[in-house]
Design a protein around this motif. Sequence first.
Motif, PDB file in Angstrom:
ATOM      1  N   SER A 276       0.838  -1.205   0.000  1.00 58.79           N
ATOM      2  CA  SER A 276       0.000   0.000   0.000  1.00 58.79           C
ATOM      3  C   SER A 276       0.872   1.254   0.000  1.00 58.79           C
ATOM      4  N   PRO A 277       0.467   2.284  -0.755  1.00 58.46           N
ATOM      5  CA  PRO A 277       1.231   3.542  -0.798  1.00 58.46           C
ATOM      6  C   PRO A 277       0.965   4.384   0.450  1.00 58.46           C
ATOM      7  N   TYR A 278       1.384   3.851   1.572  1.00 54.76           N
ATOM      8  CA  TYR A 278       1.075   4.412   2.899  1.00 54.76           C
ATOM      9  C   TYR A 278       2.375   4.783   3.598  1.00 54.76           C
ATOM     10  N   VAL A 279       2.484   6.031   4.024  1.00 51.92           N
ATOM     11  CA  VAL A 279       3.686   6.504   4.721  1.00 51.92           C
ATOM     12  C   VAL A 279       3.263   7.441   5.849  1.00 51.92           C
TER      13      VAL A 279
ATOM     14  N   PHE B  25       6.998  -0.527   3.741  1.00 54.86           N
ATOM     15  CA  PHE B  25       8.233  -0.797   3.031  1.00 54.86           C
ATOM     16  C   PHE B  25       8.375  -2.292   2.755  1.00 54.86           C
ATOM     17  N   ALA B  26       9.024  -2.591   1.638  1.00 55.74           N
ATOM     18  CA  ALA B  26       9.401  -3.977   1.372  1.00 55.74           C
ATOM     19  C   ALA B  26      10.640  -4.277   2.209  1.00 55.74           C
TER      20      ALA B  26
ATOM     21  N   VAL C 145      15.297  -5.189   7.946  1.00 56.80           N
ATOM     22  CA  VAL C 145      15.829  -4.020   7.242  1.00 56.80           C
ATOM     23  C   VAL C 145      15.036  -3.770   5.966  1.00 56.80           C
ATOM     24  N   VAL C 146      15.020  -2.502   5.544  1.00 58.89           N
ATOM     25  CA  VAL C 146      14.386  -2.122   4.283  1.00 58.89           C
ATOM     26  C   VAL C 146      15.268  -2.598   3.136  1.00 58.89           C
ATOM     27  N   LYS C 147      14.658  -3.103   2.081  1.00 59.48           N
ATOM     28  CA  LYS C 147      15.426  -3.598   0.940  1.00 59.48           C
ATOM     29  C   LYS C 147      15.861  -2.439   0.046  1.00 59.48           C
TER      30      LYS C 147
ATOM     31  N   TRP D 141       9.844  -0.408  -5.446  1.00 59.15           N
ATOM     32  CA  TRP D 141       8.749   0.073  -4.598  1.00 59.15           C
ATOM     33  C   TRP D 141       9.265   0.998  -3.496  1.00 59.15           C
ATOM     34  N   ASN D 142      10.280   0.559  -2.800  1.00 58.44           N
ATOM     35  CA  ASN D 142      10.827   1.382  -1.710  1.00 58.44           C
ATOM     36  C   ASN D 142      11.319   2.726  -2.227  1.00 58.44           C
TER      37      ASN D 142
END
Length: 684
Positions: free
Chosen positions: A347-350, A390-391, A398-400, A419-420
């Motif tokens: 989801s494009p959620y931040v 984040f993926a 950790v974030v990829k 994506w990230n």
Amino acid sequence: MEEDRDSDSDDEIEYSGMIQPPLIRQLRTILSEYPDDGQILKEIIQNAEDAGAQCMKILYDDRPVVQSPSTKKAPFRKYFAGPALLVYNDAKFSEEDWRGIKMLYSSIKEFDRTKVGRFGLGFKSVFHITDYPLIISGDQLLVLDPHQDSSKVCQTMKLKKLHKYKKMKVEDCLEAFSGVFGFSQNTLDSGNFPGTILRFPLRKEETELSDNIYDKSKVEDLFNSFKDEAAVSLLFLKCLESITLLREEDLSKKVDIGEFYFSVYIDETTVENVRSSRDDMKMQIKDVQNGLPSRCIENSYFMTICVKDDACNTMTRKWKVRNLFQGENNMSSTLRRLSCDESFSYSPYVGVAMEVTCPVDFQGHVFCFLPLPSTEKSLSGLPIHVNGFFALSQNRCVVKWPTADQIRNHAHTDKSIQWNQVLVKEVLSDVYCHFLRELVEESCLENGELNEHRRAVSHCIPNKNLVDEHWKILIPPLVAKLKEEPIFFTPNEGGKWIPKSQAIFFRPGKEVDPTIRKILEMYDQNTVDVEDYIWETMELQGCQEVTPDFINKILRTSDKYMDCSTDDKFSLLRYLLSSNQYNILEGLCLLPLQNGSFIKFDRTNRSTKIFKTSRSKMQLLVGMEDHLLQDLPTDIDELFSTLISKGTVVWENCQDVTSIILLILTSNFTPFMSILIYYDIKPL
């Protein structure tokens, strides 16, 4: 030949499935990817969050309950043995939750945009602790026993019928659960528990599943790791409002099991507003189901989080939080494509959060709704906390990001890395910009606190030299979006916020005389002080700075500066001449006379004669003060000497005071320039 062909065509293709490793081996593989640390509790918290729980309690029950070994007549005893770690939350499992907890590598949450734990692996990390997770929720009890035949791993029972199941000893269940989170015989009689209890008997010896023996010290490690991050654990969650740690070490206790040890909770002063904002956003996201809203969905709130220890010491921290679910109308084609990719399902959620007091030692952290494991260095290098879908790496620590080789060779990156990157560049830059804008707007509503908000806004601007290499992709789009935003504070007109195009910047690292600030204030200039890193990050090179040229320009708009004190005018002279542009004084009333007045440096006035001499000689020229240069401070005197040496003013030697008087009284002397300063006057 034809017959051979026909007989060949009648042969059946042999089909078979892939050979699967035993469940124990699959679980061991999962455990090898998940560290035996505080991540375990995070996975359990995440499950409570996804169930919609508001309250969660974690109990270490050290009591040695149900110590008799399992037998053929009582095979369930081992599931109720103690010591154990128990987790309570006030939400009940849905039918989907019961199905999901039985899945190994997939999840029923996989396509639910409102859920955090959508990957089906997290809960399995509890097998680090136990071989026999047991779950009670609503009217059911479920035991997971991976040592059983694959068809009997999941054992589901109804609470109300527990006494009817063959070989089930209800007294074992009651010995383990009575007095724990309100469980009692009445619970079994009613057949319903108003919430969920997860119970994990600690592994006391090596098993085929794991050689990790769990004891009190390891549980303490789990608790301590949670305590380290507790103050921020609720920041970006959508449901949970409190998490409490309990311990029970009274081995004979039978009721009210669990002594208070630690808790984190949203303070009552903000909890209602936080709950309302969270619920509203969840409903809006749920309304679009698995699609995308046309416009962004967002919320913003202040959250006061309290942390309380076993000595009843309470620490309170106030946060500002903003979340954004990006709308389709604001997406690039890449973000839209990845957001709609069902095989990907992100989801494009931040969200972003900042502690209101802006502590000096604050380091921004990265969250995937719960904080990722901490490192010595900030994961992002940003001055605020960042949360997002984040993926993550397989162990979700950790974030990829692309590897060094991929970056160096401009190699293809997989969808999760793409994506990230697009999530940071598009959605994070948007919510970051909105966050700063909202800080500014809120400051205008709170009288007398502009300076505090000024500090908060400045604190939020990243220092690009400190930002982690992977996160630097945020800086260009963020700076572009802030280009015309009024995020710079000027004290002009009582204090206001302006965009950089309207600001007059004091260049970092350059000391400015207070007189110059006074002059700028006198001329109603929008002056702004910025730190070095803001100058660099916000690309302020080329914006209007405070310089001698600029001061010269505004002095010529009015004669307000003539009301300044003598000392202030001397300071102006110093500042203007620091540019080494000696003609900069032309037309300004800054030439100091002995009579206390200041006259213009004026090339067109060819009759004015000004003399410079020592203080002792001036005493012989009483009444002629309007023709004598004032006795100057040493540095100003040296500046005037430079003016003369550069030819900006002309001087001639006069031998005595009589000559001075004659030159003053006669008018036939034609100076080279309008202002003449005469040196070396000898006394009569």
